[in-house]
Design a protein around this motif. Structure first.
Motif, mmCIF file in Angstrom:
data_model
loop_
_atom_site.group_PDB
_atom_site.id
_atom_site.type_symbol
_atom_site.label_atom_id
_atom_site.label_comp_id
_atom_site.label_asym_id
_atom_site.label_seq_id
_atom_site.Cartn_x
_atom_site.Cartn_y
_atom_site.Cartn_z
ATOM 1 N N ALA A 13 0.835 -1.203 0.000
ATOM 2 C CA ALA A 13 0.000 0.000 0.000
ATOM 3 C C ALA A 13 0.869 1.251 0.000
ATOM 4 C CB ALA A 13 -0.925 0.001 1.219
ATOM 5 N N TYR A 14 0.642 2.094 -0.987
ATOM 6 C CA TYR A 14 1.289 3.408 -1.008
ATOM 7 C C TYR A 14 0.242 4.433 -1.422
ATOM 8 C CZ TYR A 14 4.158 7.394 -2.285
ATOM 9 O OH TYR A 14 4.682 8.665 -2.385
ATOM 10 N N ASP A 15 -0.107 5.328 -0.491
ATOM 11 C CA ASP A 15 -1.132 6.344 -0.724
ATOM 12 C C ASP A 15 -2.422 5.722 -1.264
ATOM 13 O OD1 ASP A 15 0.657 8.207 0.169
ATOM 14 O OD2 ASP A 15 0.988 9.179 -1.775
ATOM 15 N N GLU A 16 -2.942 4.750 -0.528
ATOM 16 C CA GLU A 16 -4.155 4.049 -0.930
ATOM 17 C C GLU A 16 -5.328 4.361 -0.005
ATOM 18 O OE1 GLU A 16 -4.337 2.789 -3.644
ATOM 19 O OE2 GLU A 16 -2.426 1.901 -4.255
ATOM 20 N N ALA A 17 -5.300 5.536 0.647
ATOM 21 C CA ALA A 17 -6.419 5.941 1.481
ATOM 22 C C ALA A 17 -7.685 5.995 0.634
ATOM 23 C CB ALA A 17 -6.142 7.302 2.115
ATOM 24 N N VAL A 37 1.488 -3.846 4.004
ATOM 25 C CA VAL A 37 2.778 -3.151 4.044
ATOM 26 C C VAL A 37 2.594 -1.710 3.575
ATOM 27 C CG1 VAL A 37 5.177 -3.186 3.297
ATOM 28 C CG2 VAL A 37 3.914 -5.347 3.518
ATOM 29 N N ASP A 38 2.713 -0.777 4.512
ATOM 30 C CA ASP A 38 2.626 0.649 4.183
ATOM 31 C C ASP A 38 4.006 1.139 3.747
ATOM 32 O OD1 ASP A 38 2.018 3.310 3.929
ATOM 33 O OD2 ASP A 38 1.954 3.706 6.088
ATOM 34 N N ASP A 39 4.116 1.511 2.471
ATOM 35 C CA ASP A 39 5.403 1.896 1.889
ATOM 36 C C ASP A 39 5.644 3.395 2.044
ATOM 37 O OD1 ASP A 39 7.808 1.452 0.551
ATOM 38 O OD2 ASP A 39 6.921 1.759 -1.421
ATOM 39 N N CYS A 40 5.605 3.863 3.300
ATOM 40 C CA CYS A 40 5.827 5.292 3.613
ATOM 41 C C CYS A 40 4.808 6.186 2.909
ATOM 42 C CB CYS A 40 7.251 5.707 3.247
ATOM 43 S SG CYS A 40 8.526 4.850 4.180
ATOM 44 N N SER A 41 3.556 5.862 3.069
ATOM 45 C CA SER A 41 2.489 6.665 2.455
ATOM 46 C C SER A 41 2.485 8.077 3.020
ATOM 47 C CB SER A 41 1.127 6.010 2.689
ATOM 48 O OG SER A 41 1.053 4.755 2.062
ATOM 49 N N THR A 42 1.992 9.010 2.194
ATOM 50 C CA THR A 42 1.952 10.415 2.602
ATOM 51 C C THR A 42 0.533 10.881 2.913
ATOM 52 O OG1 THR A 42 1.784 11.115 0.286
ATOM 53 C CG2 THR A 42 3.994 10.935 1.218
ATOM 54 N N ASP A 43 -0.437 9.963 2.801
ATOM 55 C CA ASP A 43 -1.821 10.325 3.098
ATOM 56 C C ASP A 43 -2.281 9.556 4.345
ATOM 57 O OD1 ASP A 43 -2.055 7.767 2.176
ATOM 58 O OD2 ASP A 43 -3.376 8.225 0.488
ATOM 59 N N THR A 88 9.230 -1.931 10.198
ATOM 60 C CA THR A 88 8.729 -2.112 11.556
ATOM 61 C C THR A 88 7.488 -2.990 11.462
ATOM 62 O OG1 THR A 88 9.538 0.057 12.259
ATOM 63 C CG2 THR A 88 7.819 -0.964 13.603
ATOM 64 N N VAL A 89 7.564 -4.165 12.060
ATOM 65 C CA VAL A 89 6.447 -5.107 12.022
ATOM 66 C C VAL A 89 5.692 -5.012 13.337
ATOM 67 C CG1 VAL A 89 5.775 -7.517 11.712
ATOM 68 C CG2 VAL A 89 7.804 -6.634 10.547
ATOM 69 N N THR A 97 -1.560 -8.138 10.130
ATOM 70 C CA THR A 97 -0.268 -7.682 10.655
ATOM 71 C C THR A 97 0.125 -6.400 9.927
ATOM 72 O OG1 THR A 97 0.472 -9.950 11.117
ATOM 73 C CG2 THR A 97 2.169 -8.247 10.958
ATOM 74 N N PRO A 98 0.019 -5.243 10.565
ATOM 75 C CA PRO A 98 0.420 -3.977 9.933
ATOM 76 C C PRO A 98 1.945 -3.861 9.920
ATOM 77 C CG PRO A 98 -1.144 -3.637 11.748
ATOM 78 C CD PRO A 98 -0.581 -5.018 11.896
ATOM 79 N N ILE A 99 2.487 -3.468 8.791
ATOM 80 C CA ILE A 99 3.934 -3.337 8.624
ATOM 81 C C ILE A 99 4.236 -1.967 8.028
ATOM 82 C CG2 ILE A 99 5.986 -4.294 7.492
ATOM 83 C CD1 ILE A 99 4.556 -6.984 7.346
ATOM 84 N N GLN A 100 5.215 -1.283 8.570
ATOM 85 C CA GLN A 100 5.621 0.036 8.074
ATOM 86 C C GLN A 100 7.058 0.001 7.576
ATOM 87 O OE1 GLN A 100 4.519 2.254 11.745
ATOM 88 N NE2 GLN A 100 3.599 3.735 10.360
ATOM 89 N N HIS A 101 7.275 0.398 6.328
ATOM 90 C CA HIS A 101 8.623 0.548 5.805
ATOM 91 C C HIS A 101 9.294 1.750 6.458
ATOM 92 C CE1 HIS A 101 8.433 -1.858 1.763
ATOM 93 N NE2 HIS A 101 8.719 -2.607 2.801
ATOM 94 N N ARG A 102 10.591 1.650 6.644
ATOM 95 C CA ARG A 102 11.354 2.785 7.167
ATOM 96 C C ARG A 102 11.685 3.794 6.076
ATOM 97 N NH1 ARG A 102 13.520 -1.652 10.107
ATOM 98 N NH2 ARG A 102 12.849 -1.526 12.276
ATOM 99 N N GLU A 103 11.711 3.320 4.830
ATOM 100 C CA GLU A 103 11.877 4.204 3.685
ATOM 101 C C GLU A 103 11.086 3.625 2.520
ATOM 102 O OE1 GLU A 103 15.772 3.661 1.485
ATOM 103 O OE2 GLU A 103 16.349 2.946 3.476
#
Length: 356
Positions: A13-17, A37-43, A88-89, A97-103
C-alpha cells in the motif's frame, strides 16, 4: 485455512487511502493472515489500515481489542533479521499484521517485505493483492486451487486471455503490457504466459524459499523478475484467466521509465537464466544457439552499417561486403529462432493455463 493449507495475503500500500480499508475488510474468511505493508504513504493510508484491521478483528473474533498495534519483539533489537532491517512489524490486530517501511522501497519492495513476513510465519501459500481494490477477492480460490492442488508452484492472474477482459483495460496500459509480455516470454521461458504485470498471484512456501526472496527486484518489474527466477528453478506456473476492476484509483507509474527499466532488468535476467539453467545446473545447446545468434546478428548489422558508410563516404566497393553481412544476419536469426524453439519445448511441462 483453504483445503488444509494456511493462507497469507500480502497487500502493498502506497497512498491508498480510500481503497485499502475496503480491501482488508473484504478479505475472505479462509485467509489466515493479512500482511499489509505501508510503503511510507503520505496520506491517511496507515490510519485506515489500523481502522480496517480493528473492524476485521471485530467481525471475526469477540476477544478484547487492543488500543493500538504494538511492535513485535523481533524487530526491537535493531535489525537481527532481513525483515527487521527494512520495516517495523507490528503485532497482529486479529489476522492483520500492519507493517511500516522505514523508507519508500516501491511496489516490489513492499511485496518482498510481505513475502519475508509470510515465510517467517511458516504459511503454506502467499497471495499478493494490490491495495487499490482492482482485484476481485472472490476470484482468489481460482489462484489457490492450482497451487494447493499440486498442479503449479505459482499462479497469476491473466487479464488478456479473453477479449472482454482485454477491452476493460485502458489502452495505454494494454500497449505497455503487450510489449512487456513479449519480452517476459523470452526472458522467463514461459512462452504461453500472458499479462506478466498482473499482481494478483499465489505462490507456495517451497517456491518462495527456492527463489531467494531477499534478492528480488524492488521496482514495479518484480512480477517479471519472479517469473525468471521460478523458471531457473524449474517451477510450474499457472496462468489464470481473470478480469480486473478499474475504478477511480490513480497509478503512480511513469510508463516510459517503467518499460525502460524493466526491459533492462529482463535482458540481464534472460542472460542469467540461460547461464543458470542451461549451463550451470544442466547443459543444453540452446544457450549456445542464443549466444551465437546474438553475436552474428550484431556483427552482421555493424558490418552492413559500415558497408553503407564506406560506399557513400569513402567511395569503396560495398556490394559483396553488404551481401555477406546480410547472410551473417540471416544465420544469426535462424540460430536465435532455433534456440527459441528448443526453449519452448523445454518449458512446455512447466506451464498450465486455467480457463473459466
Amino acid at each position: 485455512m483453504y483445503r488444509d493449507h494456511s493462507i497469507g495475503v500480502v497487500v502493498p500500500a502506497y497512498d491508498e487511502a480510500g481503497f485499502i480499508g475496503d480491501v482488508i475488510r473484504g478479505m475472505p474468511a479462509y485467509v489466515d493472515s493479512i500482511f499489509v505493508v505501508d510503503d511510507c504513504s503520505t496520506d491517511g493510508t496507515w490510519d485506515e489500515i489500523l481502522e480496517a484491521a480493528r473492524a476485521d478483528e471485530r467481525s471475526g473474533d469477540d476477544s478484547p481489542q487492543r488500543d493500538d498495534a504494538v511492535e513485535r519483539r523481533l524487530v526491537t533489537d535493531g535489525g537481527s533479521c532481513p525483515l527487521a532491517r527494512r520495516a517495523t512489524v507490528h503485532d497482529p490486530i486479529g489476522r492483520v499484521t500492519p507493517i511500516q517501511h522505514r523508507e519508500n522501497l516501491g511496489a516490489g519492495g513492499a511485496i518482498k517485505t510481505g513475502y519475508l513476513a509470510a515465510l517467517e510465519d511458516g504459511l503454506d501459500v502467499a497471495v499478493t493483492v494490490d491495495g487499490d481494490g482492482q482485484m476481485d477477492l472472490s476470484q482468489m480460490p481460482r489462484l489457490l486451487d492450482p497451487v494447493v492442488g499440486g498442479d503449479a508452484d505459482y499462479a497469476k492472474g491473466n487479464r488478456l486471455l479473453y477479449r472482454e477482459y482485454r477491452k476493460s483495460m485502458p489502452k495505454f496500459r494494454f500497449f505497455g503490457n503487450a510489449i512487456l509480455t513479449v519480452l517476459t516470454k523470452i526472458a522467463s521461458g514461459y512462452w504461453k504466459m500472458m499479462d506478466p504485470q498482473n499482481g494478483y498471484t499465489a505462490i507456495s512456501r517451497e517456491s518462495l524459499e527456492a527463489i531467494d526472496v531477499e534478492g528480488l527486484y524492488e521496482y514495479y518489474g518484480y512480477c517479471n523478475d519472479i517469473l525468471v527466477k521460478l523458471n531457473a528453478n524449474g517451477m510450474r506456473v499457472a496462468d489464470v484467466a481473470m478480469p480486473a476492476v478499474y475504478g477511480d484509483e490513480e497509478s503512480s507509474i511513469t510508463y516510459t521509465k517503467y518499460v525502460r527499466n524493466v526491459s533492462v532488468m529482463l535482458l540481464r535476467n534472460f542472460l542469467w537464466r540461460l547461464k543458470t539453467r542451461y549451463l550451470v545446473m544442466d547443459f543444453h545447446p540452446l544457450a549456445l544457439f542464443y549466444l551465437f545468434g546474438a553475436g552474428t546478428i550484431g556483427v552482421g548489422t555493424l558490418g552492413s552499417a559500415w558497408s553503407f558508410y564506406a560506399a557513400f563516404a569513402l567511395d569503396d566497393p560495398w556490394f559483396v561486403r553488404f551481401v555477406s553481412c546480410l547472410l551473417l544476419v540471416s544465420v544469426g536469426i535462424v540460430s536465435t529462432l532455433l534456440a527459441m524453439t528448443f526453449d519452448v519445448k523445454e518449458n512446455e511441462s512447466y506451464e498450465v493455463t486455467v480457463f473459466e
